[in-house]
Design a protein around this motif. Structure first.
Motif, PDB file in Angstrom:
ATOM      1  N   LEU A  11       0.984   4.241  -2.950  1.00  0.00           N
ATOM      2  CA  LEU A  11       0.778   5.658  -2.636  1.00  0.00           C
ATOM      3  C   LEU A  11       1.980   6.493  -3.076  1.00  0.00           C
ATOM      4  O   LEU A  11       1.816   7.611  -3.605  1.00  0.00           O
ATOM      5  N   GLN A  42      -7.626  -1.951   1.697  1.00  0.00           N
ATOM      6  CA  GLN A  42      -8.518  -1.126   0.867  1.00  0.00           C
ATOM      7  C   GLN A  42      -7.714  -0.295  -0.138  1.00  0.00           C
ATOM      8  O   GLN A  42      -8.127  -0.142  -1.291  1.00  0.00           O
ATOM      9  N   THR A  43      -6.578   0.214   0.301  1.00  0.00           N
ATOM     10  CA  THR A  43      -5.727   1.021  -0.577  1.00  0.00           C
ATOM     11  C   THR A  43      -5.177   0.180  -1.727  1.00  0.00           C
ATOM     12  O   THR A  43      -5.195   0.608  -2.885  1.00  0.00           O
ATOM     13  N   SER A  95      -8.017  -0.568  -4.204  1.00  0.00           N
ATOM     14  CA  SER A  95      -8.466   0.579  -5.014  1.00  0.00           C
ATOM     15  C   SER A  95      -7.408   1.040  -6.008  1.00  0.00           C
ATOM     16  O   SER A  95      -7.732   1.423  -7.145  1.00  0.00           O
ATOM     17  N   LEU A  96      -6.131   0.981  -5.619  1.00  0.00           N
ATOM     18  CA  LEU A  96      -5.069   1.476  -6.497  1.00  0.00           C
ATOM     19  C   LEU A  96      -4.532   0.425  -7.452  1.00  0.00           C
ATOM     20  O   LEU A  96      -3.780   0.758  -8.380  1.00  0.00           O
ATOM     21  N   ALA A 155       0.834  -1.206   0.000  1.00  0.00           N
ATOM     22  CA  ALA A 155       0.000   0.000   0.000  1.00  0.00           C
ATOM     23  C   ALA A 155       0.867   1.253   0.000  1.00  0.00           C
ATOM     24  O   ALA A 155       0.580   2.231  -0.722  1.00  0.00           O
ATOM     25  N   LEU A 185      -1.535   6.543   5.586  1.00  0.00           N
ATOM     26  CA  LEU A 185      -2.286   5.330   5.935  1.00  0.00           C
ATOM     27  C   LEU A 185      -2.718   5.364   7.399  1.00  0.00           C
ATOM     28  O   LEU A 185      -3.871   5.061   7.731  1.00  0.00           O
TER      29      LEU A 185
END
Length: 410
Positions: free
Chosen positions: A371, A403-404, A407-408, A367, A386
């Motif tokens: 980002l 979740q990150t 989604s990414l 994650a 985060l």
């Protein structure tokens, strides 16, 4: 009945492979010991460099110069060890990659130090460079923990890794707080960063305690009861209430000394964990060697007995066949293989339970990487993002990380 020598060869090969993994793990644990010493020295250099920069050399100039020598010496020890390190087949490609990244980070740090000396970089930027290198060194420790094939060793390595990671957040708190005290104020951004670092410490130390034995937990409780821990809590309250008020410069040294005393106690606990870990791996190697020798002797006796009893035609009588394949006779091959398979299955099951925290760590790292790639931020900023979302939503960091990633990655 002819003995299946191919099955025996593979049975012994499994033992040899396990023994080789344990020997490589023992070597890797020595590497962990050297890594932890270098990390500790870099953490202290980071904190001293921050105060040196904020005060433009008015404070801690001599201490920083001495600490720089300590850091370079610890780095030299690591490089000498890595030159003679075994490039075994059981090491994952990711392990070598992490080591390469860490060495590259140390090379880059050599270029940053003269810039610090000449005040051509600000404290937050310099601190970020140190934190990146330390993070890469910690990733090497993580890789070693991730490839442990023994539940007890994996648990010990996970406990050590989380103590190291929590200590790193404590070091970042020391460095971040030193900037605020030396500057005489704490702006909202710095206060938020301190909050996130304290929360991150708590999470790491909770995982450390959940994988530690009673004696290690007791030692941690002793650290929590120390004067330096209580003094740190008081100084933390000052940072929360001071805001932009003028803070006495004398508190800079007090903050650094108190935070350092606490971190030094953590380092002492690191040494205890490392000593326990080395003792554990040595016991496992010795046990594996004894089991291999015993099984090898049993199998040689089995082959010799069958060769003597086997008639010239190559067939044994029914009575002889039953006797030679009886699991109770000469450590029968079937029983040995069955015991080995059962033991390895149990080890794998226990490893899966122990490694859950490592799996969570991998998701968090993924994650952070996503980002960093999408928003062009540093690793620290990605992690802070985060944790901030997790705190705001009152949920766990791993849930936000999952979740990150979901989604990414789409």
């Amino acid at each position: 009945m002819t003995t299946d020598t191919l099955a025996i060869d593979y049975f012994l090969a499994a033992h040899q492979s396990e023994l080789k993994q344990l020997n490589e793990l023992s070597e890797s644990c020595h590497l962990v010991s050297v890594l932890t010493e270098l990390i500790h020295q870099l953490q202290k250099e980071r904190g001293l460099s921050n105060i040196y920069l904020v005060t433009e050399g008015q404070r801690f100039a001599q201490e920083r110069a001495q600490q720089l020598r300590e850091s370079v010496q610890a780095e030299g020890t690591l490089r000498r060890l890595l030159k003679n390190f075994s490039f075994g087949l059981h090491h994952k490609a990711s392990f070598y990659s992490r080591v390469a990244f860490a060495l590259n980070g140390l090379d880059q740090l050599r270029l940053i130090r003269p810039v610090v000396t000449q005040y051509r970089i600000n404290a937050p930027e310099a601190s970020g460079h140190f934190s990146q290198v330390i993070s890469k060194l910690l990733q090497v420790v993580f890789e070693i923990a991730d490839r442990s094939t023994c539940p007890e060793t994996a648990r010990a390595l996970i406990a050590l890794f989380n103590l190291l990671q929590g200590k790193e957040y404590a070091g970042q708190e020391r460095a971040c707080g030193a900037i605020g005290f030396a500057a005489g104020e704490f702006d909202p951004e710095r206060l938020e960063q301190l909050d996130l670092l304290r929360d991150a410490q708590a999470s790491c130390f909770e995982l450390f305690l959940s994988h530690s034995d009673r004696s290690q937990v007791a030692r941690w409780r002793e650290i929590e009861a120390l004067d330096c821990s209580h003094e740190l809590l008081k100084l933390r309250q000052i940072t929360q209430t001071a805001g932009k008020a003028n803070i006495p410069g004398a508190l800079t040294e007090i903050w650094f000394d108190v935070a350092t005393a606490r971190i030094n106690k953590m380092q002492e606990l690191e040494h205890v964990l490392l000593s326990d870990l080395m003792g554990l791996t040595q016991q496992q190697v010795q046990k594996a060697e004894e089991e291999f020798a015993a099984n090898h002797g049993n199998l040689e006796a089995l082959i010799h007995c069958k060769a003597e009893r086997e008639p010239e035609g190559g067939l044994a009588s029914d009575t002889e066949t039953r006797a030679l394949n009886d699991p109770g006779a000469l450590g029968g091959l079937f029983e040995l293989i069955q015991q080995q398979a059962s033991r390895l299955q149990q080890l794998n099951s226990e490893l899966n339970e122990v490694r859950q925290s490592l799996s969570d760590r991998k998701v968090i790292e993924q994650a952070k990487g996503l980002l960093m790639q999408k928003h062009g931020v540093s690793e620290d900023k990605a992690y802070q993002s985060l944790r901030r979302v997790a705190m705001n939503k009152n949920t766990s960091l791993i849930q936000i990380a999952e979740q990150t990633v979901a989604s990414l990655s789409d």
